[in-house]
Write an enzyme that holds these catalytic residues in place. Structure first.
Site, PDB file in Angstrom:
ATOM      1  N   GLY A  51      37.903  39.757  35.770  1.00 29.32           N
ATOM      2  CA  GLY A  51      36.983  40.742  35.200  1.00 29.32           C
ATOM      3  C   GLY A  51      35.564  40.485  35.639  1.00 29.32           C
ATOM      4  CB  SER A  52      32.397  41.509  34.077  1.00 25.97           C
ATOM      5  OG  SER A  52      32.353  40.818  32.839  1.00 25.97           O
ATOM      6  N   GLY A  81      33.608  36.385  32.403  1.00 23.90           N
ATOM      7  CA  GLY A  81      34.212  35.154  32.907  1.00 23.90           C
ATOM      8  C   GLY A  81      33.345  33.941  32.626  1.00 23.90           C
ATOM      9  CD  GLU A 137      39.793  38.155  41.326  1.00 28.62           C
ATOM     10  OE1 GLU A 137      41.007  38.360  41.227  1.00 28.62           O
ATOM     11  OE2 GLU A 137      38.963  39.056  41.569  1.00 28.62           O
ATOM     12  CB  CYS A 175      38.486  42.158  42.974  1.00 25.30           C
ATOM     13  SG  CYS A 175      40.222  41.845  43.214  1.00 25.30           S
TER      14      CYS A 175
END
Lengths: 429, 429
Positions: free
Chosen positions: A148-149, A153, A172, A209
């Site tokens: 995610g963001s 994270g 990630e 991503c």
């Protein structure tokens, strides 16, 4: 059930990918190379030593917003944790709670079918910040998987690091996946390169991503040719649905923040489709000078969606400075002739230092599920560049080695017994 | 030069061990199994993918107080970092700055001889807290290796976690290395077991991180036999030199703090040697009930020196409760008959969960330098239980994978070229 606006083709692709992951992790379990078994038979006075990986313990997995299947409830993190022998506590992503619940029920059915305790997989719905904190700080939790963001994270990472017993967080996070365009290659194939990149930038409305959010070229005829085709290609891409409201509004917002930086120009913009309902995303390419880019932190942040920024450099030295100014990335790509790549020693070295996957003459979208894949990179692409979240090596995140010293064969775990009854890959010395 | 009171035999052993480490790491570099090379040839549309480990970047290594050679300037961390291709910034331990400087000069000579830049190894003397902070928070530093106290290791970990770009810290910290004594084994060999443990507890005046600082037995005749011999053995061990003042005074202080806990009794004490100059350490064994032990945090802390605590349990269930109350450990040992070990399923499971090395019918002192070794364990034994600080797998701490996608053979690093010119161990799929 269509909580998320997942086009049929992508839905099929994602489901196929999910199945592929489970198959590969099952195969990895059979060979158990991830277990890194090392055997040193007794050489008196040195004792018999046999090392293998054991599960870290219960793992908290946070479902991803952009992949309701492949990176969520039954996604790669869950499959890896199970493969390592760890129970999973899954926090459903609020953008697709019903999908998550249905997948969780399938997991429960599978556990039941194989006589495994239902408690191996716990599914939680509560979207609150507080639940996330409770999970990550729970003394029995031993690792965290997250996609995610950067903000999200890093928060999980901080909580985990502040625990009395710190635990690893595999987050990630953002990546802008820089693409370096060397002039010789553009001179030979500006059009094809621009077509490839336009397709990669707008693939799945940019919701990967590994989306190429940054291109770096050197001012000159070849780059103008590239820009001309890129503009032509992007101009004809329609505004398209995005997965859900949150992603769509964040895209527009982050894009506008980037475009408001000084020196930013719009190079190309997709076709507005006023009749299409929200959530949706309009492709856009911006242009900026290397000098402005190097000095802007905002322009180095991910804009998640069909957006990319082209940075114009005066020369290769300036391109090197751009590379040195970048944070860690999941991927970096170079378009260049063999000769150019061989000569650009410093540039190639600088690029390798910031990425997890290094691509020549290709686009970053498309992540193979393979032992040879690395999906992760230096911070902030991920919180731990030493591990991958795609491919069977991802299992290693959730395991730790234990050395059995001086055990009689009959009492050893089967993995370490002299006769190797499970037929595992082992290194014997 | 005798800054530290290292007896000749140990000095030789430690130097031998240091050389052995470098040889094994050199051998590991030749095979490069630590590089985890994975090759997946192009299967269109899937691209050619080749993954290998690359250096993390410059590593800060903190010299250890108790091993001037094997865990310091040219110790395992430095050897591993070099093997992975990382430059090292070494902070000399203030207890042996001159030894450190001489070793550093040898490293510089070796670098020169092999035409390597002198800057690959930087030796720093300043013992200040501030230098440690500056090192760990320096943006160019990418990892930290440390062997020492829990307080010191955790401080480095916290600084590293709070950085804008967090970096891994491999701190090997305290461990009390519990030894579980099952009654059937003691019934058969109480005397031999006690002799083994007495020797292990007092080996090198107890200055090993694998010193057995805790023994757990079940009340009964067999345990009394064990205690009788243990007392007999310890009573005849002389007070002996310790490496330096800091270790010696910390030993006496921590031992006294432990002995001041309620319910603590002294079981055995070595022979005072008043004529021996400081620094020195007097062997001592204490006794406490399982109930008191389980509820005391102080008694679970390492007392670095020739001290051990024997915990008396009412029964195997209570022994299980003791195991469950323990924090992470470098090692755990069980003395038991095959039958006892087979039957103690829950106990063995609980022990495995807290240790990095699991020993049957043997003592924890003596750490083989081998690929099959695990030296590290769940927190607080180390900050990252997934890695070892002894054996060639320790190299993996200082490396991260990079996947090369779609590279022509001629441009690939030699490690990944199709013809495998370096003859490395590779996994091809």
């Amino acid at each position: 059930m269509r909580e998320t606006h997942l086009p049929e083709a992508r839905l099929r692709a994602e489901k196929g990918r999910t199945v592929l992951q489970w198959r590969q992790y099952a195969d990895a379990c059979e060979k158990a190379d991830w277990m890194e078994i090392r055997i040193q038979k007794a050489k008196p006075p040195a004792p018999d030593l046999r090392k293998m990986m054991v599960p870290l313990g219960p793992v908290a997995v946070f479902g991803a917003s952009n992949f309701p299947f492949a990176y969520s409830t039954a996604g790669g993190d869950t499959a890896c944790a199970f493969a390592a022998g760890c129970p999973v506590v899954l926090k459903a992503h609020p953008a697709h709670p019903e999908t998550s619940l249905q997948v969780a029920e399938l997991i429960q059915q599978a556990l039941k079918k194989h006589d495994c305790p239902a408690s191996l997989f716990i599914h939680l719905h509560d979207p609150s910040f507080e639940l996330s904190r409770l999970l990550v700080t729970h003394p029995l939790l031993k690792a965290v998987g997250f996609t995610g963001s950067l903000t999200g994270g890093r928060q999980l990472f901080n909580w985990a690091a502040e625990r009395p017993e710190p635990i690893p967080v595999f987050a990630e996070m953002g990546s802008i996946n820089p693409v370096f365009l060397l002039p010789g290659k553009l001179a030979a194939s500006a059009t094809e390169t621009a077509q490839l990149l336009a397709a990669s930038i707008t693939l799945g409305t940019g919701q990967f991503c590994t989306n190429p959010g940054l291109m770096i070229g050197i001012r000159g005829e070849e780059l103008y040719d590239f820009m001309f085709t890129l503009k032509e290609e992007i101009d004809k891409v329609n505004e398209a649905p995005m997965l859900h409201e949150g992603i769509s509004s964040a895209y527009t917002h982050k894009k506008n923040v980037a475009l408001a930086e000084t020196g930013m120009e719009t190079l190309a913009i997709g076709r507005v489709n006023a009749s299409l309902a929200m959530p949706k995303g309009l492709p856009e390419i911006a242009l900026v000078s290397a000098k402005k880019f190097i000095n802007s932190e905002v322009l180095k942040e991910e804009v998640f969606g069909p957006y990319s920024l082209l940075v114009e450099c005066d020369n290769e030295e300036e391109m090197y400075q751009v590379a040195r100014s970048l944070h860690g990335q999941l991927t970096a790509s170079v378009f260049g002739t063999d000769e150019e790549i061989k000569n650009a020693v410093n540039l190639m070295d600088a690029i390798q230092q910031i990425c997890g996957r290094f691509i020549l003459n290709g686009v970053p979208t498309g992540v193979e599920v393979s032992r040879a894949m690395q999906h992760g990179g230096p911070y902030p692409a991920s919180t731990d560049s030493r591990f991958t979240s795609v491919g069977a090596d991802g299992i290693k995140r959730f395991a730790r080695p234990v050395c059995y010293q001086n055990w009689p064969d009959a009492l050893l775990p089967d993995e370490l017994k002299e006769s190797n009854p499970l037929g595992l890959w082992r290194l014997e010395e």
